[in-house]
Design an enzyme around this catalytic site. Structure first.
Site, short mmCIF file in Angstrom:
data_model
loop_
_atom_site.label_atom_id
_atom_site.label_comp_id
_atom_site.label_asym_id
_atom_site.label_seq_id
_atom_site.Cartn_x
_atom_site.Cartn_y
_atom_site.Cartn_z
N HIS A 79 0.82 -1.21 0.00
CA HIS A 79 0.00 0.00 0.00
C HIS A 79 0.86 1.26 0.00
O HIS A 79 0.62 2.19 0.75
CB HIS A 79 -0.94 -0.02 1.20
CG HIS A 79 -1.92 -1.14 1.15
ND1 HIS A 79 -2.46 -1.73 2.27
CD2 HIS A 79 -2.45 -1.80 0.11
CE1 HIS A 79 -3.28 -2.70 1.90
NE2 HIS A 79 -3.28 -2.77 0.59
C1 LIG Z 1 -0.44 -7.99 -4.16
C2 LIG Z 1 -1.27 -6.76 -3.88
C3 LIG Z 1 -2.48 -6.87 -3.21
C4 LIG Z 1 -3.26 -5.75 -2.95
N1 LIG Z 1 -4.47 -5.90 -2.34
C5 LIG Z 1 -5.27 -4.82 -2.18
C6 LIG Z 1 -6.60 -4.97 -1.68
O1 LIG Z 1 -7.08 -6.08 -1.43
N2 LIG Z 1 -7.35 -3.85 -1.52
C7 LIG Z 1 -6.86 -2.60 -1.80
O2 LIG Z 1 -7.58 -1.62 -1.59
N3 LIG Z 1 -5.61 -2.43 -2.29
C8 LIG Z 1 -4.82 -3.51 -2.52
N4 LIG Z 1 -3.58 -3.35 -3.07
C9 LIG Z 1 -3.10 -1.97 -3.40
C10 LIG Z 1 -3.76 -1.39 -4.65
O3 LIG Z 1 -3.85 -2.35 -5.67
C11 LIG Z 1 -3.03 -0.14 -5.16
O4 LIG Z 1 -2.82 0.75 -4.11
C12 LIG Z 1 -3.86 0.57 -6.24
O5 LIG Z 1 -3.99 -0.26 -7.35
C13 LIG Z 1 -3.20 1.88 -6.64
O6 LIG Z 1 -3.94 2.44 -7.69
P1 LIG Z 1 -3.27 3.48 -8.69
O7 LIG Z 1 -4.31 3.91 -9.64
O8 LIG Z 1 -2.58 4.51 -7.89
O9 LIG Z 1 -2.12 2.65 -9.45
P2 LIG Z 1 -2.18 1.31 -10.27
O10 LIG Z 1 -3.40 0.56 -10.02
O11 LIG Z 1 -0.87 0.62 -10.01
O12 LIG Z 1 -2.20 1.81 -11.79
C14 LIG Z 1 -1.12 2.43 -12.44
C15 LIG Z 1 -1.19 2.07 -13.92
O13 LIG Z 1 -0.35 2.94 -14.66
C16 LIG Z 1 0.39 2.21 -15.62
N5 LIG Z 1 1.60 2.97 -15.90
C17 LIG Z 1 2.60 3.28 -15.04
N6 LIG Z 1 3.53 4.02 -15.66
C18 LIG Z 1 3.12 4.18 -16.95
C19 LIG Z 1 3.66 4.86 -18.08
N7 LIG Z 1 4.81 5.51 -18.01
N8 LIG Z 1 2.98 4.80 -19.25
C20 LIG Z 1 1.79 4.15 -19.34
N9 LIG Z 1 1.23 3.49 -18.28
C21 LIG Z 1 1.88 3.51 -17.10
C22 LIG Z 1 0.62 0.87 -14.94
O14 LIG Z 1 0.94 -0.14 -15.87
C23 LIG Z 1 -0.70 0.66 -14.21
O15 LIG Z 1 -1.64 0.01 -15.04
C24 LIG Z 1 -2.79 -4.46 -3.36
C25 LIG Z 1 -1.58 -4.35 -4.03
C26 LIG Z 1 -0.83 -5.49 -4.31
C27 LIG Z 1 0.48 -5.33 -5.06
#
Ligand SMILES: Cc1cc2nc3c(=O)[nH]c(=O)nc-3n(C[C@H](O)[C@H](O)[C@H](O)COP(=O)(O)OP(=O)(O)OC[C@H]3O[C@@H](n4cnc5c(N)ncnc54)[C@H](O)[C@@H]3O)c2cc1C
Length: 604
Positions: A538
């Site tokens: 997280h």
């Molecule tokens: C194993 C695991 C279990 C988890 N379990 C939970 C849970 O049960 N409940 C919960 O609430 N949270 C959970 N989390 C945490 C949660 O998944 C993340 O905090 C959340 O997905 C963050 O969202 P975000 O939109 O910030 O980033 P992300 O969901 O990581 O999205 C970022 C996206 O941007 C893309 N990207 C990055 N850089 C570039 C670039 N330069 N060009 C184009 N695309 C790019 C990536 O490929 C990705 O698709 C878990 C995480 C993990 C690793």
């Protein structure tokens, strides 16, 4: 594979998890399960996927200007692209570095199948002084690289955190108090939990996100919940009036399947003519006008390796997550001046991008239970899933339980510990791991860390993984609270409801700490936490939200990068301080609020 006249291709992932030779029966069974699941058109849904681009001259590349360019199709990116494209006059482009999420990630029992595959960025930390010592201080950081983002590596637990965390954010950021944010939590949610078990006034019932419970709960869960009750922990709604609970968690699930923000927000929007999604499109730079105060578009590398430019008429919105957004800003010249200059990157804005990295952290106590886990991969359980959307395939086993607990180090009884559990999910069933299947891991995780780490560029090459230094366990309070929570786990196993079920507490070998086992419990567990650390996934905070007067802030309360009003960051990287819960629900809320602010600014 073909479904409803639409074809798609996917690699097999399940067999990779078995670690068995290809001629082994279990290997063959896992391949079959994956093929059968993929052949269910309602799950693989190929006709509603993003169409892959046929060649380098395809019409997708002819248009080189959009109103809004969203970078990253994870949690926040899915919400924002879907919400902005609701207005047919807004032309929206979403660029995602990975491909479509594999079908198997829709099955709850296989929730973490894509970890450590090509769908995972597979980051690692730099060597830590106080954590992951058994692995030379290197902790693993899975992050989703696919349309769906890290949500498709996750158990999709939906928790929002304590009001005081948001109220603290609101002290410096107008509009971010818990009461003000409730509108966005509710707007996104379609709650389907048992009606008499939730605090209704805290929930939404008409939003896109199906928040409910898995149809299947292992029997052992009942004993664990009863045990927690004996210890005085409350069963109830962790997203309601009181966060302190030990409970069956709310989950993003629908019809026995995982219901990620990508599936629930973006997929239904993919048919809109004003929304274009390009996969395997890695954004390598943000472009600016001469004055450096306006983003003009982005450059990205397409799946053939060609670098292309796209112009943004109105805004660029970064949703690359805690690593991706911080890395891209720095590559584009927004970051700590001295560091960028060392790498010969032209400085556009001197801002503390990549600093303020914060985390959740803990350790898993593994115990052996009496009896056998019967949540197996069998013809019957597969059939139950396919026909009824029920049975062990429709759940993450004991991972669907969670508890929020205030240790004696917490302030004002705000929970600083979250209990997670692992075990009782169907896995590759071999003779060797039958015994392992009745093991359960209790993971107490410290939530409110004061430590701050950093994400810095390793080089100016956009493909080089950045240097990630979370600075784990810099504060003794974290260890103390974790030691207290290991004791709570032990006490839980001694309750009337649990003691019959537990055959052996702490079965892990923990070789590097074994010499301390008989000597001192405090020394032993301190050693174990540092050696075999569980860096919970997280991480957040690398593009901190705060006013321009805050030397540690990167974006303002409207999520605009300071000094560049048409460049926003909206994802987990903007959390000013750690949230005391899982991160997806807060990130969805951020996506909803960001979309609203953008629509309002552009009169959409
Ligand atoms: C194993 C695991 C279990 C988890 N379990 C939970 C849970 O049960 N409940 C919960 O609430 N949270 C959970 N989390 C945490 C949660 O998944 C993340 O905090 C959340 O997905 C963050 O969202 P975000 O939109 O910030 O980033 P992300 O969901 O990581 O999205 C970022 C996206 O941007 C893309 N990207 C990055 N850089 C570039 C670039 N330069 N060009 C184009 N695309 C790019 C990536 O490929 C990705 O698709 C878990 C995480 C993990 C690793």
């Amino acid at each position: 594979m073909r479904c409803d006249g639409c074809s798609f291709e996917e690699a097999n992932l399940l067999t990779g998890k078995c670690d068995l030779p290809a001629n082994n029966n279990v290997f063959i069974l896992m391949s079959l399960i994956e093929i059968i699941i993929r052949a269910q058109c309602s799950i693989s849904d190929p006709c509603r996927r993003v169409k892959s681009i046929a060649n380098q001259n395809a019409k997708e590349f002819l248009e080189d200007e959009y109103d809004f360019i969203v970078v990253g199709g994870g949690v926040a990116g899915s919400v924002i692209a879907a919400r902005l494209s609701e207005n047919p006059y807004a032309k929206v482009l979403l660029l995602e570095a990975g491909g479509e999420a594999p079908t198997i990630t829709s099955v709850p029992a296989f929730w973490n199948t894509a970890t450590n595959t090509s769908y995972d960025w597979q980051y690692q930390t730099v060597p830590q002084k106080r954590a992951c010592l058994s692995n030379n201080g290197i902790c693993l950081w899975p992050r989703g690289k696919m349309l769906c983002g890290t949500a498709c590596l996750s158990g999709l637990m939906y928790t929002r955190g304590h009001p005081s965390v948001y109220d603290e954010w609101a002290k410096d950021n107008e509009g971010w108090s818990y009461d003000e944010l409730m509108e966005y939590f509710k707007k996104s949610e379609r709650n389907g939990e048992p009606f008499d078990e939730i605090d209704k006034e805290y929930h939404g019932f008409e939003g896109p996100m199906s928040v409910s419970r898995f149809p299947f709960l292992p029997d052992l869960a009942t004993n664990i919940l009863k045990g927690a009750k004996e210890l005085g922990m409350r069963y109830g709604d962790p997203n309601g009036r009181r966060q302190e609970t030990f409970t069956i968690a709310p989950i993003m699930t629908e019809n026995g399947e995982m219901a990620s923000p990508y599936k629930m927000y973006l997929r239904p929007a993919l048919g809109r003519p004003n929304l274009r999604v390009l996969l395997e499109s890695h954004v390598v730079r943000i472009n600016f006008d001469k004055s450096g105060s306006r983003a003009t578009g982005v450059e990205f590398q397409d799946k053939w390796g060609k670098v292309r430019k796209m112009k943004a008429r109105k805004e660029v919105i970064l949703c690359g997550g805690v690593v991706g957004s911080a890395q891209l800003l720095q590559l584009s010249g927004i970051g700590p001046k001295e560091e960028l200059e060392k790498l010969r990157i032209k400085v556009v804005r001197n801002l503390p991008v990549g600093r303020n990295l914060h985390y959740h952290i803990g350790y898993g106590v593994t115990m052996r239970m009496e009896g056998k886990n019967t949540n197996s991969l069998t013809n019957e359980t597969l059939d139950d899933f396919l026909k009824n959307r029920d049975g062990p395939f429709t759940s993450t086993g004991l991972t669907q339980l969670t508890g929020f607990y205030a240790s004696k180090y917490s302030k004002n009884k705000v929970p600083d510990i979250q209990f997670y559990l692992d075990g009782y999910t169907p896995k590759c069933r071999t003779r060797e791991n039958l015994r392992e299947k009745s093991d359960v891991s209790f993971r107490p995780i410290y939530l409110l860390s004061k430590c701050r780490g950093s994400i810095r560029l390793r080089s100016a090459d956009p493909h080089a993984k950045p240097l990630i230094d979370p600075n784990y366990l810099c504060d003794e309070t974290e260890l103390k609270a974790l030691l207290e929570s290991v004791e709570v786990v032990y006490n839980l196993t001694r309750t009337k409801a649990m003691r019959e079920c537990v055959r052996e507490f702490d079965i892990a070998e923990n070789k590097r700490c074994a010499h301390l086992r008989a000597k001192s419990s405090t020394q032993y567990w301190t050693c174990v936490i540092k050696e075999y650390t569980n860096g919970e996934n997280h991480h957040a905070g690398t593009c901190k939200m705060g006013p321009a007067t805050d030397a540690t802030a990167v974006v303002d309360h409207q999520l605009r990068v300071h000094g560049i009003p048409n460049l926003r960051v909206a994802d987990a990287s903007i959390f000013p301080t750690p949230i005391n819960c899982n991160t997806i629900a807060p990130v969805i809320m951020i996506g909803e609020k960001a979309a609203d602010m953008i629509k309002c600014d552009w009169h959409l």
